[in-house]
Design a protein around this motif. Structure first.
Motif, PDB file in Angstrom:
ATOM      1  N   TRP A   1       0.785  -0.988  -0.070  1.00 36.20           N
ATOM      2  CA  TRP A   1       0.122  -0.037   0.182  1.00 36.20           C
ATOM      3  C   TRP A   1       0.918   1.255  -0.108  1.00 36.20           C
ATOM      4  O   TRP A   1       2.175   1.267   0.439  1.00 36.20           O
ATOM      5  CB  TRP A   1      -1.012  -0.168   1.246  1.00 36.20           C
ATOM      6  N   THR A   2       0.352   2.314  -0.400  1.00 32.90           N
ATOM      7  CA  THR A   2      -0.763   2.628  -0.906  1.00 32.90           C
ATOM      8  C   THR A   2      -0.095   3.086  -2.417  1.00 32.90           C
ATOM      9  O   THR A   2       0.365   4.076  -2.397  1.00 32.90           O
ATOM     10  CB  THR A   2      -1.540   3.894  -0.385  1.00 32.90           C
ATOM     11  N   VAL A   3      -0.357   2.426  -3.491  1.00 35.87           N
ATOM     12  CA  VAL A   3       0.170   2.473  -4.822  1.00 35.87           C
ATOM     13  C   VAL A   3      -0.885   3.326  -5.682  1.00 35.87           C
ATOM     14  O   VAL A   3      -1.913   2.724  -6.036  1.00 35.87           O
ATOM     15  CB  VAL A   3       0.623   1.314  -5.478  1.00 35.87           C
ATOM     16  N   ASN A   4      -0.458   4.550  -6.214  1.00 40.46           N
ATOM     17  CA  ASN A   4      -1.559   5.228  -6.952  1.00 40.46           C
ATOM     18  C   ASN A   4      -1.113   5.568  -8.404  1.00 40.46           C
ATOM     19  O   ASN A   4      -1.968   6.357  -8.990  1.00 40.46           O
ATOM     20  CB  ASN A   4      -1.769   6.429  -5.824  1.00 40.46           C
ATOM     21  N   ASP A   5      -0.120   4.928  -9.046  1.00 37.25           N
ATOM     22  CA  ASP A   5       0.192   5.237 -10.314  1.00 37.25           C
ATOM     23  C   ASP A   5       0.407   3.808 -10.935  1.00 37.25           C
ATOM     24  O   ASP A   5       1.069   3.020 -10.210  1.00 37.25           O
ATOM     25  CB  ASP A   5       1.112   6.558 -10.595  1.00 37.25           C
ATOM     26  N   ALA A   6       0.405   3.948 -12.426  1.00 42.50           N
ATOM     27  CA  ALA A   6       0.572   2.727 -13.144  1.00 42.50           C
ATOM     28  C   ALA A   6       2.019   2.304 -12.995  1.00 42.50           C
ATOM     29  O   ALA A   6       2.233   0.850 -12.837  1.00 42.50           O
ATOM     30  CB  ALA A   6       0.035   2.903 -14.459  1.00 42.50           C
ATOM     31  N   ALA A   7       2.870   3.132 -13.216  1.00 45.12           N
ATOM     32  CA  ALA A   7       4.370   2.728 -13.038  1.00 45.12           C
ATOM     33  C   ALA A   7       4.936   1.990 -11.781  1.00 45.12           C
ATOM     34  O   ALA A   7       5.451   0.921 -11.959  1.00 45.12           O
ATOM     35  CB  ALA A   7       5.200   3.874 -13.463  1.00 45.12           C
ATOM     36  N   LYS A   8       4.376   2.491 -10.793  1.00 44.41           N
ATOM     37  CA  LYS A   8       4.803   1.980  -9.508  1.00 44.41           C
ATOM     38  C   LYS A   8       4.142   0.525  -9.233  1.00 44.41           C
ATOM     39  O   LYS A   8       4.634  -0.486  -8.634  1.00 44.41           O
ATOM     40  CB  LYS A   8       4.379   2.855  -8.316  1.00 44.41           C
ATOM     41  N   ALA A   9       2.794   0.564  -9.864  1.00 39.57           N
ATOM     42  CA  ALA A   9       2.170  -0.757  -9.878  1.00 39.57           C
ATOM     43  C   ALA A   9       2.955  -1.908 -10.601  1.00 39.57           C
ATOM     44  O   ALA A   9       2.853  -2.922 -10.078  1.00 39.57           O
ATOM     45  CB  ALA A   9       0.712  -0.704 -10.143  1.00 39.57           C
ATOM     46  N   VAL A  10       2.956  -1.483 -11.583  1.00 40.59           N
ATOM     47  CA  VAL A  10       4.055  -2.363 -12.590  1.00 40.59           C
ATOM     48  C   VAL A  10       5.335  -2.923 -11.825  1.00 40.59           C
ATOM     49  O   VAL A  10       5.576  -3.900 -11.721  1.00 40.59           O
ATOM     50  CB  VAL A  10       4.296  -2.019 -13.894  1.00 40.59           C
ATOM     51  N   LYS A  11       6.053  -1.983 -11.139  1.00 36.16           N
ATOM     52  CA  LYS A  11       7.142  -2.202 -10.504  1.00 36.16           C
ATOM     53  C   LYS A  11       6.950  -3.308  -9.198  1.00 36.16           C
ATOM     54  O   LYS A  11       7.576  -4.148  -8.985  1.00 36.16           O
ATOM     55  CB  LYS A  11       7.715  -0.839  -9.970  1.00 36.16           C
ATOM     56  N   VAL A  12       5.851  -3.031  -8.316  1.00 32.44           N
ATOM     57  CA  VAL A  12       5.729  -3.642  -7.168  1.00 32.44           C
ATOM     58  C   VAL A  12       5.347  -5.389  -7.620  1.00 32.44           C
ATOM     59  O   VAL A  12       5.653  -6.199  -7.377  1.00 32.44           O
ATOM     60  CB  VAL A  12       5.036  -3.164  -6.308  1.00 32.44           C
ATOM     61  N   ALA A  13       4.633  -5.042  -8.906  1.00 32.08           N
ATOM     62  CA  ALA A  13       4.060  -6.493  -9.300  1.00 32.08           C
ATOM     63  C   ALA A  13       5.080  -7.295  -9.923  1.00 32.08           C
ATOM     64  O   ALA A  13       5.287  -8.535  -9.533  1.00 32.08           O
ATOM     65  CB  ALA A  13       3.060  -6.364 -10.485  1.00 32.08           C
ATOM     66  N   ASP A  14       6.179  -6.640 -10.469  1.00 32.69           N
ATOM     67  CA  ASP A  14       7.477  -7.344 -10.907  1.00 32.69           C
ATOM     68  C   ASP A  14       8.153  -7.997  -9.537  1.00 32.69           C
ATOM     69  O   ASP A  14       8.959  -8.762  -9.874  1.00 32.69           O
ATOM     70  CB  ASP A  14       8.258  -6.438 -11.766  1.00 32.69           C
ATOM     71  N   MET A  15       7.984  -7.326  -8.795  1.00 31.39           N
ATOM     72  CA  MET A  15       8.476  -7.675  -7.254  1.00 31.39           C
ATOM     73  C   MET A  15       7.997  -8.876  -6.931  1.00 31.39           C
ATOM     74  O   MET A  15       8.416  -9.682  -5.869  1.00 31.39           O
ATOM     75  CB  MET A  15       8.634  -6.793  -6.263  1.00 31.39           C
ATOM     76  N   GLY A  16       6.643  -9.324  -7.246  1.00 26.78           N
ATOM     77  CA  GLY A  16       6.102 -10.514  -6.847  1.00 26.78           C
ATOM     78  C   GLY A  16       4.942 -10.316  -5.942  1.00 26.78           C
ATOM     79  O   GLY A  16       4.720 -11.208  -5.164  1.00 26.78           O
ATOM     80  N   VAL A  17       4.517  -9.025  -5.635  1.00 22.53           N
ATOM     81  CA  VAL A  17       3.613  -8.979  -4.469  1.00 22.53           C
ATOM     82  C   VAL A  17       2.092  -9.733  -5.073  1.00 22.53           C
ATOM     83  O   VAL A  17       1.886  -9.613  -6.303  1.00 22.53           O
ATOM     84  CB  VAL A  17       3.377  -7.507  -4.360  1.00 22.53           C
ATOM     85  N   ASP A  18       1.448 -10.017  -4.003  1.00 17.98           N
ATOM     86  CA  ASP A  18       0.364 -10.614  -4.095  1.00 17.98           C
ATOM     87  C   ASP A  18      -0.899  -9.700  -4.219  1.00 17.98           C
ATOM     88  O   ASP A  18      -2.024 -10.098  -4.808  1.00 17.98           O
ATOM     89  CB  ASP A  18      -0.057 -11.729  -3.137  1.00 17.98           C
ATOM     90  N   GLY A  19      -0.783  -8.688  -3.774  1.00 20.49           N
ATOM     91  CA  GLY A  19      -2.096  -7.557  -3.842  1.00 20.49           C
ATOM     92  C   GLY A  19      -1.687  -6.213  -3.726  1.00 20.49           C
ATOM     93  O   GLY A  19      -0.454  -5.873  -3.108  1.00 20.49           O
TER      94      GLY A  19
END
Length: 308
Positions: free
Chosen positions: A257-275
């Motif tokens: 939390w709290t991710v509010n833009d697309a680039a950061k979302a992709v970055k943490v998704a690439d880290m393997g977060v589940d939510g």
């Protein structure tokens, strides 16, 4: 969580997010991992946080999971509000000008029901109220949504874990289907998470924070998730969490939390977060490659966005 949705800034932030979205979505399309998107305090970029309007704003954007905060009034009723005081998100200072404290715990439910919890966000939401937990659960159920519930400042409200579980039971949320697929209870208090697990070992739980890697095995005994701020998370940390099995024998999860833009979302998704917990759930969902699902049968008129 301590990120405030401010209506005046929402449009600017959303515009920046949308500008980043095409490239971010292209990256996410190549990534096999698709984190769950959770609407922070409801879709709080589009409607006043922790209100029924925010729940509906998430549903209108086909978001399954919503997050909220539970506290207790002076007369022992459970309400949905983030701050331990009422003055940021209601007109309490106008309605009760002679009071010297704005603490949630010093107002009765009848008093809190008099407050406007929407005008601070936008005139469009004037008259929104602070919902009770029962009202909130009714709306989430009506929208066929799922709930990530935070017990807020439980040290101020002794016994709130048992009381909250009792209310969830009355609302039909502690049957096998809800417990297995639609409910997570989290807190910044390890003791509160532990108490919740002891009272209802079948309920999925999360700890809000970033414990040291060496301490993770202790948390794994009573929780299923480690949920850190996105500013503290890394690929190595996510891997360390995933290496352990949580209270229900499955690998520990990470919701950030709290991710509010697309680039950061992709970055943490690439880290393997589940939510990913966000004020802009539609933007983040699209960034990490989810496709919107058909609406879940909600009959309410879609809530217009104050930030649009």
């Amino acid at each position: 969580m301590h990120i405030r949705s401010v209506a005046a800034a929402s449009g600017i932030l959303l515009g920046a997010s949308v500008l980043l979205l095409p490239a971010a979505s292209a990256q996410a399309a190549d990534h096999p991992h698709r984190p769950v998107t959770v609407a922070h305090r409801g879709a709080s970029a589009y409607a006043p946080e922790n209100t029924l309007a925010a729940v509906d704003a998430a549903a209108d954007r086909d978001i399954d999971w919503v997050e909220n905060d539970v506290q207790r009034t002076k007369d022992g009723k459970l309400v949905i509000i983030h701050d331990t005081t009422l003055n940021r998100t209601t007109n309490v200072e106008e309605v009760f000008p002679d009071r010297t404290s704005w603490k949630v715990s010093e107002f009765t439910l009848k008093e809190i029901k008099r407050l406007d919890a929407g005008s601070w966000f936008s005139p469009e939401f004037a008259g929104e109220r602070v919902p009770t937990l029962a009202q909130y659960m009714n709306r989430v159920s009506r929208n066929h949504q799922k709930l990530l519930m935070e017990l807020k400042a439980p040290e101020l409200y002794p016994g709130i874990e048992r009381q909250t579980l009792n209310e969830l039971r009355r609302q039909g949320w502690l049957d096998r289907q809800h417990v297995k697929h639609r409910l997570i209870i989290q807190s910044f208090s390890a003791d509160s998470v532990k108490t919740t697990h002891e009272l209802r070992p079948d309920v999925k739980t999360g700890f809000l924070g970033t414990p040291a890697v060496a301490d993770l095995p202790k948390y794994a005994k009573f929780t299923d998730q480690i949920n850190p701020s996105h500013t503290t998370v890394s690929s190595d940390y996510v891997a360390a969490v995933h290496a352990l099995r949580g209270a229900h024998g499955r690998p520990l999860e990470v919701y950030t939390w709290t991710v509010n833009d697309a680039a950061k979302a992709v970055k943490v998704a690439d880290m393997g977060v589940d939510g990913i917990i966000t004020n802009y759930p539609d933007v983040i969902r699209d960034a990490v490659g989810h496709k919107a699902k058909p609406a879940a049968g909600r009959n309410a008129v879609p809530t217009a966005s104050a930030a649009a």
